[in-house]
Write an enzyme that holds these catalytic residues in place. Structure first.
Site, PDB file in Angstrom:
ATOM      1  N   ASP A  86       0.893  -1.161   0.000  1.00 58.43           N
ATOM      2  CA  ASP A  86       0.000   0.000   0.000  1.00 58.43           C
ATOM      3  C   ASP A  86       0.929   1.208   0.000  1.00 58.43           C
ATOM      4  O   ASP A  86       1.793   1.339   0.888  1.00 58.43           O
ATOM      5  CB  ASP A  86      -0.855   0.043   1.267  1.00 58.43           C
ATOM      6  CG  ASP A  86      -1.987  -0.971   1.264  1.00 58.43           C
ATOM      7  OD1 ASP A  86      -2.010  -1.838   0.363  1.00 58.43           O
ATOM      8  OD2 ASP A  86      -2.842  -0.893   2.163  1.00 58.43           O
ATOM      9  N   HIS A 142       4.625  -7.520  -0.161  1.00 56.78           N
ATOM     10  CA  HIS A 142       4.245  -8.750  -0.854  1.00 56.78           C
ATOM     11  C   HIS A 142       4.959  -8.821  -2.203  1.00 56.78           C
ATOM     12  O   HIS A 142       5.365  -7.803  -2.764  1.00 56.78           O
ATOM     13  CB  HIS A 142       2.725  -8.775  -1.051  1.00 56.78           C
ATOM     14  CG  HIS A 142       1.965  -8.743   0.246  1.00 56.78           C
ATOM     15  ND1 HIS A 142       1.292  -9.833   0.748  1.00 56.78           N
ATOM     16  CD2 HIS A 142       1.783  -7.748   1.155  1.00 56.78           C
ATOM     17  CE1 HIS A 142       0.724  -9.515   1.903  1.00 56.78           C
ATOM     18  NE2 HIS A 142       1.004  -8.246   2.173  1.00 56.78           N
ATOM     19  N   SER A 226       8.295   3.754   4.741  1.00 56.12           N
ATOM     20  CA  SER A 226       9.530   3.640   3.985  1.00 56.12           C
ATOM     21  C   SER A 226       9.242   3.621   2.488  1.00 56.12           C
ATOM     22  O   SER A 226       8.228   4.155   2.056  1.00 56.12           O
ATOM     23  CB  SER A 226      10.295   2.399   4.411  1.00 56.12           C
ATOM     24  OG  SER A 226      11.616   2.481   3.949  1.00 56.12           O
TER      25      SER A 226
END
EC number: 4.1.1.65
Length: 260
Positions: A86, A142, A226
């Site tokens: 995200d 992911h 990050s």
């Protein structure tokens, strides 16, 4: 004037002691008292969380929260590449023959980012994508593709801000920050997933086991906001035409297509 001042401020506040203090606080039981206010300030979506707010014992546990299984759908079209996080897609573009990319008007070296000249050649004239995670985002990472891990390595020591100010005024943040790099081989070619540490907290934890990753499978997590940099071998990736930066994206949403 602002650039040298900004750099001095970051150097003074990004030492080992400040990183250690912030990390210790985020993992301490006392940090649980700011979990509700943090959730409210950053507008975290509680409905998609696997746990209730009162179940997080520390701020760190909130940062690395898992989501309900149905919260993210992984696009499974043939050759589809999906977002690993995200995030906000801050920049996309071409990797030059000189190994350079230009992000927010600053030049970065892919060779310096990878720290391995032997791996560099395949990415020259390929594509890159910069995905920035703020403290409000889901922090687990992911796999953007299905593939086999050919190499995973760690570089860098300190971490400087990777938000728009960090990219504008910092010094080679994407190429010198603490980072964990995973290279995958797919049926189309190589993809490098560069997980870049953020200011203060150099914590990138790998969670996958074995060498094979399915598309959408969890790889790792950040302990704070990050950046992830995706690098694609020359000629194998076409960015989705609908993506115009900056672009909000979620895990599993299509960002482009692989091609032979």
């Amino acid at each position: 004037m602002i650039q040298p001042f900004y750099r001095l401020l970051i150097e003074l506040t990004n030492g080992r002691w400040s990183s250690s203090l912030l990390k210790r606080f985020a993992r301490s039981r006392i940090s649980r008292f700011i979990v509700p206010s943090f959730t409210k300030i950053y507008h975290l979506n509680q409905e998609e969380m696997e746990k209730e707010i009162h179940e997080f014992p520390t701020l760190h546990d909130l940062f690395v929260r898992s989501l309900r299984k149905e919260a993210r759908k992984i696009e499974q079209g043939p050759g589809f590449v999906v977002s690993p996080v995200d995030a906000v897609i801050e920049d996309v573009g071409d990797i030059k023959e000189t190994s350079e990319i230009v992000v927010k008007g600053k030049v970065y070296s892919i060779e310096e980012m990878l720290g391995d000249h032997n791996l560099l050649t395949k990415y020259l004239n390929g594509k890159y994508m910069i995905l920035y995670l703020s403290p409000s985002h889901y922090h687990r990472i992911h796999s953007p593709v299905a593939g086999t891990v050919t190499k995973q390595w760690t570089l860098g020591a300190k971490s400087y801000p990777v938000n728009k100010w960090g990219l504008k005024y910092g010094v080679r943040t994407l190429a010198k920050n603490y980072r964990v790099i995973t290279e995958l081989i797919t049926e189309f070619g190589h993809v490098a997933v560069v997980k870049v540490g953020a200011m203060f907290v150099n914590s990138i934890e790998t969670t996958h086991k074995g060498t094979h990753l399915e598309k959408g499978e969890e790889m790792a997590y950040f302990s704070f906001g990050s950046t992830v940099v995706l690098l694609f071998e020359k000629g194998i990736f076409q960015i989705d035409a609908l993506i115009q930066t900056p672009h909000d994206i979620k895990v599993g949403e299509k960002i482009g297509v692989m091609k032979n």
